[in-house]
Scaffold this motif. Structure first.
Motif, PDB file in Angstrom:
ATOM      1  N   HIS A 119      59.546  43.035   0.414  1.00  0.00           N
ATOM      2  CA  HIS A 119      58.669  43.411  -0.693  1.00  0.00           C
ATOM      3  C   HIS A 119      58.342  44.904  -0.667  1.00  0.00           C
ATOM      4  O   HIS A 119      58.385  45.564  -1.704  1.00  0.00           O
ATOM      5  CB  HIS A 119      57.387  42.580  -0.643  1.00  0.00           C
ATOM      6  CG  HIS A 119      56.467  42.802  -1.799  1.00  0.00           C
ATOM      7  ND1 HIS A 119      56.799  42.457  -3.098  1.00  0.00           N
ATOM      8  CD2 HIS A 119      55.231  43.356  -1.863  1.00  0.00           C
ATOM      9  CE1 HIS A 119      55.800  42.775  -3.898  1.00  0.00           C
ATOM     10  NE2 HIS A 119      54.833  43.321  -3.176  1.00  0.00           N
ATOM     11  N   VAL A 126      57.864  39.730  -5.769  1.00  0.00           N
ATOM     12  CA  VAL A 126      57.573  38.500  -5.035  1.00  0.00           C
ATOM     13  C   VAL A 126      58.523  37.384  -5.452  1.00  0.00           C
ATOM     14  O   VAL A 126      59.013  36.617  -4.614  1.00  0.00           O
ATOM     15  CB  VAL A 126      56.098  38.079  -5.246  1.00  0.00           C
ATOM     16  CG1 VAL A 126      55.834  36.684  -4.705  1.00  0.00           C
ATOM     17  CG2 VAL A 126      55.163  39.087  -4.602  1.00  0.00           C
ATOM     18  N   ARG A 127      58.815  37.301  -6.734  1.00  0.00           N
ATOM     19  CA  ARG A 127      59.714  36.257  -7.246  1.00  0.00           C
ATOM     20  C   ARG A 127      61.066  36.312  -6.539  1.00  0.00           C
ATOM     21  O   ARG A 127      61.602  35.295  -6.118  1.00  0.00           O
ATOM     22  CB  ARG A 127      59.880  36.449  -8.760  1.00  0.00           C
ATOM     23  CG  ARG A 127      60.839  35.525  -9.433  1.00  0.00           C
ATOM     24  CD  ARG A 127      60.949  35.807 -10.945  1.00  0.00           C
ATOM     25  NE  ARG A 127      60.753  37.191 -11.362  1.00  0.00           N
ATOM     26  CZ  ARG A 127      61.715  38.138 -11.312  1.00  0.00           C
ATOM     27  NH1 ARG A 127      62.906  37.849 -10.878  1.00  0.00           N
ATOM     28  NH2 ARG A 127      61.456  39.363 -11.722  1.00  0.00           N
ATOM     29  N   GLU A 128      61.623  37.518  -6.390  1.00  0.00           N
ATOM     30  CA  GLU A 128      62.925  37.654  -5.731  1.00  0.00           C
ATOM     31  C   GLU A 128      62.836  37.387  -4.228  1.00  0.00           C
ATOM     32  O   GLU A 128      63.738  36.797  -3.645  1.00  0.00           O
ATOM     33  CB  GLU A 128      63.512  39.039  -6.000  1.00  0.00           C
ATOM     34  CG  GLU A 128      63.951  39.218  -7.434  1.00  0.00           C
ATOM     35  CD  GLU A 128      64.576  40.582  -7.684  1.00  0.00           C
ATOM     36  OE1 GLU A 128      65.297  41.085  -6.789  1.00  0.00           O
ATOM     37  OE2 GLU A 128      64.338  41.138  -8.771  1.00  0.00           O
ATOM     38  N   ALA A 130      60.792  35.366  -2.813  1.00  0.00           N
ATOM     39  CA  ALA A 130      60.686  33.910  -2.695  1.00  0.00           C
ATOM     40  C   ALA A 130      62.060  33.262  -2.829  1.00  0.00           C
ATOM     41  O   ALA A 130      62.413  32.366  -2.051  1.00  0.00           O
ATOM     42  CB  ALA A 130      59.727  33.366  -3.748  1.00  0.00           C
ATOM     43  N   ALA A 131      62.845  33.728  -3.796  1.00  0.00           N
ATOM     44  CA  ALA A 131      64.181  33.155  -3.997  1.00  0.00           C
ATOM     45  C   ALA A 131      65.073  33.431  -2.787  1.00  0.00           C
ATOM     46  O   ALA A 131      65.790  32.531  -2.317  1.00  0.00           O
ATOM     47  CB  ALA A 131      64.807  33.717  -5.271  1.00  0.00           C
ATOM     48  N   ASN A 136      58.283  29.115  -1.829  1.00  0.00           N
ATOM     49  CA  ASN A 136      57.513  29.185  -3.062  1.00  0.00           C
ATOM     50  C   ASN A 136      56.913  30.581  -3.198  1.00  0.00           C
ATOM     51  O   ASN A 136      56.594  31.218  -2.186  1.00  0.00           O
ATOM     52  CB  ASN A 136      56.376  28.162  -3.063  1.00  0.00           C
ATOM     53  CG  ASN A 136      56.876  26.743  -3.151  1.00  0.00           C
ATOM     54  OD1 ASN A 136      57.873  26.469  -3.802  1.00  0.00           O
ATOM     55  ND2 ASN A 136      56.163  25.840  -2.499  1.00  0.00           N
ATOM     56  N   GLU A 137      56.710  31.032  -4.441  1.00  0.00           N
ATOM     57  CA  GLU A 137      56.086  32.339  -4.657  1.00  0.00           C
ATOM     58  C   GLU A 137      54.694  32.381  -4.026  1.00  0.00           C
ATOM     59  O   GLU A 137      54.302  33.385  -3.449  1.00  0.00           O
ATOM     60  CB  GLU A 137      55.987  32.655  -6.153  1.00  0.00           C
ATOM     61  CG  GLU A 137      57.302  33.065  -6.758  1.00  0.00           C
ATOM     62  CD  GLU A 137      57.165  33.480  -8.216  1.00  0.00           C
ATOM     63  OE1 GLU A 137      56.227  34.246  -8.559  1.00  0.00           O
ATOM     64  OE2 GLU A 137      57.997  33.029  -9.019  1.00  0.00           O
ATOM     65  N   LYS A 141      53.285  35.091  -1.382  1.00  0.00           N
ATOM     66  CA  LYS A 141      52.046  35.843  -1.620  1.00  0.00           C
ATOM     67  C   LYS A 141      51.073  35.647  -0.469  1.00  0.00           C
ATOM     68  O   LYS A 141      50.430  36.596  -0.007  1.00  0.00           O
ATOM     69  CB  LYS A 141      51.403  35.408  -2.934  1.00  0.00           C
ATOM     70  CG  LYS A 141      52.157  35.861  -4.158  1.00  0.00           C
ATOM     71  CD  LYS A 141      51.487  35.335  -5.419  1.00  0.00           C
ATOM     72  CE  LYS A 141      52.277  35.694  -6.656  1.00  0.00           C
ATOM     73  NZ  LYS A 141      51.651  35.148  -7.876  1.00  0.00           N
TER      74      LYS A 141
END
Length: 163
Positions: A119, A126-128, A130-131, A136-137, A141
């Protein structure tokens, strides 16, 4: 109908100063206290024919509005702390950091270190992150928050701009 208006007007004249003063003692701001008292009265007017005890209704409503105000302030404080901590960590990780911060990041458990590196170093949302980590996002976080808190604690606050 006229008696309802008269009773409402009398209640307002009698109780508004007291309610606003009570709110002022809780929120420590005249403007906010008057907004809360006025909103409590507006809510009472909307339910005037259904409310059996207007004075109690006003104070309970005002107490709920004060609580909402406090919760909003706390959310704003947390968001500010999070934003300033994120910015501090980001600056520290972008190369302007002294070696001790890099060592602290390296000392984080892998579960926390990897999201921090992705990050803040790789500047991935955060979305990427998590992927990439198959998490999970919300988990990412939470891990970033935990890492920031650990770093803040280890830095002893002397790097924290909010102190």
């Amino acid at each position: 109908m006229r008696s309802h208006e008269s009773a409402a007007s009398e209640l307002f004249a009698t109780l508004y100063p007291r309610l606003a003063g009570w709110c002022r003692g809780l929120v420590d701001d005249d403007g906010t206290a008057h907004e809360i008292a006025a909103e409590a009265f507006a809510r009472l007017w909307a339910r005037w024919s259904k409310v059996e005890e207007p004075r109690g209704f006003l104070f309970v409503t005002a107490a709920n509005l004060v609580r909402d105000h406090w919760q909003k302030l706390e959310r704003e404080r947390r968001a500010y702390r999070r934003a300033t901590t994120e910015e501090l960590v980001k600056q520290q990780l972008e190369g302007t950091a002294d070696p001790s911060v890099r060592l602290l990041v390296q000392s984080l458990p892998e579960r926390l270190r990897t999201p921090v590196l992705l990050h803040y170093y790789a500047d991935l949302p955060v979305r990427e992150v998590a992927a990439l980590l198959a998490r999970n996002e919300g988990t990412v976080k939470s891990d970033l928050h935990t890492a920031r808190e650990l770093l803040r604690a280890k830095l002893g606050g002397h790097h924290d701009r909010t102190n």
